[in-house]
Design an enzyme around this catalytic site. Structure first.
Site, PDB file in Angstrom:
ATOM      1  NE  ARG A  11       0.361  -0.046  -2.880  1.00  0.00           N
ATOM      2  CZ  ARG A  11       0.391   1.046  -3.646  1.00  0.00           C
ATOM      3  NH1 ARG A  11      -0.356   2.079  -3.319  1.00  0.00           N
ATOM      4  NH2 ARG A  11       1.159   1.109  -4.696  1.00  0.00           N
TER       5      ARG A  11
ATOM      6  CG  HIS B  18       6.225   0.305  -5.560  1.00  0.00           C
ATOM      7  ND1 HIS B  18       5.401  -0.665  -6.098  1.00  0.00           N
ATOM      8  CD2 HIS B  18       5.533   1.484  -5.662  1.00  0.00           C
ATOM      9  CE1 HIS B  18       4.280  -0.104  -6.494  1.00  0.00           C
ATOM     10  NE2 HIS B  18       4.331   1.194  -6.236  1.00  0.00           N
TER      11      HIS B  18
ATOM     12  CD  GLN C  49       6.114   3.231 -10.024  1.00  0.00           C
ATOM     13  OE1 GLN C  49       4.958   3.233  -9.632  1.00  0.00           O
ATOM     14  NE2 GLN C  49       6.475   3.810 -11.163  1.00  0.00           N
TER      15      GLN C  49
ATOM     16  CG  ASP D  48       8.557   8.152  -4.062  1.00  0.00           C
ATOM     17  OD1 ASP D  48       7.401   8.595  -4.233  1.00  0.00           O
ATOM     18  OD2 ASP D  48       8.792   7.113  -3.389  1.00  0.00           O
TER      19      ASP D  48
ATOM     20  CB  CYS E 172       6.802   6.156  -8.518  1.00  0.00           C
ATOM     21  SG  CYS E 172       6.922   6.857  -6.873  1.00  0.00           S
TER      22      CYS E 172
ATOM     23  NE  ARG F   9       3.090   0.028 -11.343  1.00  0.00           N
ATOM     24  CZ  ARG F   9       2.585   0.303 -10.133  1.00  0.00           C
ATOM     25  NH1 ARG F   9       2.559   1.554  -9.705  1.00  0.00           N
ATOM     26  NH2 ARG F   9       2.128  -0.656  -9.334  1.00  0.00           N
TER      27      ARG F   9
HETATM   28  N1   CP Z   1       2.881   4.558  -8.078  1.00  0.00           N
HETATM   29  C1   CP Z   1       1.911   3.918  -7.395  1.00  0.00           C
HETATM   30  O1   CP Z   1       2.107   2.826  -6.867  1.00  0.00           O
HETATM   31  O2   CP Z   1       0.731   4.577  -7.351  1.00  0.00           O
HETATM   32  P1   CP Z   1      -0.520   4.188  -6.431  1.00  0.00           P
HETATM   33  O3   CP Z   1      -0.077   4.366  -4.990  1.00  0.00           O
HETATM   34  O4   CP Z   1      -1.605   5.137  -6.821  1.00  0.00           O
HETATM   35  O5   CP Z   1      -0.890   2.768  -6.686  1.00  0.00           O
HETATM   36  N1  NVA Z   2       7.340   5.871  -1.530  1.00  0.00           N
HETATM   37  C1  NVA Z   2       5.929   6.032  -1.788  1.00  0.00           C
HETATM   38  C2  NVA Z   2       5.582   5.415  -3.091  1.00  0.00           C
HETATM   39  C3  NVA Z   2       4.143   5.574  -3.517  1.00  0.00           C
HETATM   40  C4  NVA Z   2       3.824   4.874  -4.802  1.00  0.00           C
HETATM   41  C5  NVA Z   2       5.139   5.410  -0.647  1.00  0.00           C
HETATM   42  O1  NVA Z   2       5.566   4.381  -0.100  1.00  0.00           O
HETATM   43  O2  NVA Z   2       4.108   5.968  -0.261  1.00  0.00           O
END
Ligand code: CP
Ligand code: NVA
Length: 311
Positions: free
Chosen positions: A105, A132, A135, A226, A266, A294
């Site tokens: 990430r 993502h 997701q 989201d 999400c 997930r």
């Molecule tokens: N949806 C998601 O990626 O959650 P986290 O940021 O908690 O990993």
């Molecule tokens: N769009 C959000 C998704 C979190 C899972 C972010 O990037 O923070």
């Protein structure tokens, strides 16, 4: 066993074909139903790098790697200090000497691409500023569970044209999903994403993008939202609250979708902002199934990426 994914990276949904997506969803559903995906990670170590906070992604990947027989190694921003203590390229080269896979990430998608270019091991995008994909693979399984199919399902994406939205645009193009999006002016998905998705659809746009929720919600089987301010956009939170206020997923907005429409998010949710408690905790919500998926989808993905790859 489906072998077309063996040894590959997953940086973007566009790295996958429709057959790849179907294989991941099929194996994910099988695992969820109690089927065994074997122990393809036996004797292997997989790093999980997090430059941003995480709950679901970190936990679901760690559990998935463990269940497949592997050794997950979480690495957080403050210890690895990528780009500060060492360059992304040097970190990748070192990881590649010790590890069999990398789940990352990263703040910047460009860094993820650089990491993958400098590592032989499979690299999986656990979210960047651009996409993502894991997701959205879990989202697809969730949609399939409630509708029985993907082709032609109408999905209304309500909110920011962000990383999750981009992965949805690509997935919709590959899976024949009727994706409609409503974003405030100035928050639409990047034009390059829309153009790339049109190419995936054989030259047709194939989706509706509007500033008006009416046509987007009309007849939609799924309402998806989201957060309004993604990680790293905290300074814009107040302005975004004002710009997105009319797109809150509340009971009145959901009532504009198809009767029986399901609601997805999400997570993490900012309750009272992009979604109300009554919707998130209500009978239309499949948000927690989505979060559970997930685990199953990532277990399937890793099993397919590592199938037949020599340790
Ligand atoms: N949806 C998601 O990626 O959650 P986290 O940021 O908690 O990993
Ligand atoms: N769009 C959000 C998704 C979190 C899972 C972010 O990037 O923070």
């Amino acid at each position: 066993m489906y072998s077309a994914l063996a040894g590959r990276d997953l940086l973007s949904i566009t790295d996958l074909s429709r057959a790849d997506i179907d294989a991941v969803l099929e194996a994910g559903a099988r695992a969820k139903g109690g089927g065994h995906l074997g122990r393809p990670l036996e004797g292997r170590s997989v790093a999980m790098i997090f430059q941003r906070p995480s709950n679901r992604t970190r936990l679901s990947f760690e559990v998935a790697i463990h269940r497949l027989g592997g050794h997950p190694i979480p690495l957080f921003a403050q210890e690895i200090q990528m780009g500060e203590r060492e360059s992304v390229t040097d970190v990748s080269r070192i990881l590649d000497r010790y590890l069999d896979g990398i789940v990352a990430r990263l703040t910047s998608h460009r860094d993820l691409v650089r990491m993958a270019a400098n590592a032989h091991a499979p690299v999986v995008n656990a979210m960047t500023d651009r996409e993502h994909p894991c997701q959205v693979l879990a989202d697809l399984l969730t949609v399939q569970e409630v509708t029985g199919e993907l082709d032609g399902v109408s999905v209304a994406y309500v909110g920011d044209g962000n990383n999750v939205c981009t992965s949805w645009i690509y997935a919709a193009a590959l899976c024949g999903i009727d994706l409609r999006m409503v974003c405030p002016p100035g928050y639409e998905p990047p034009p390059a994403v829309l153009e790339a998705a049109a190419v995936l659809r054989g030259g047709e746009a194939g989706f509706l993008l509007s500033h008006d929720p009416g046509p987007v919600l009309d007849g939609a089987a799924i309402v998806y939202t989201d957060v309004w301010a993604s990680m790293g956009q905290e300074a814009e939170q107040q302005r975004r609250r004002e710009d997105f206020a009319h797109l809150q997923v509340n009971d009145a907005l959901v009532a504009r979708a198809a009767p029986g429409a399901r609601v997805m998010h999400c997570l993490p949710a900012h309750r009272g902002e992009e979604i109300t408690d009554s919707v998130l905790d209500g009978p239309r919500s499949i948000v927690f199934d989505q979060a559970e998926n997930r685990l199953w989808v990532q277990q399937a993905l890793l099993a397919l990426l590592f199938a037949g790859v020599a340790p």
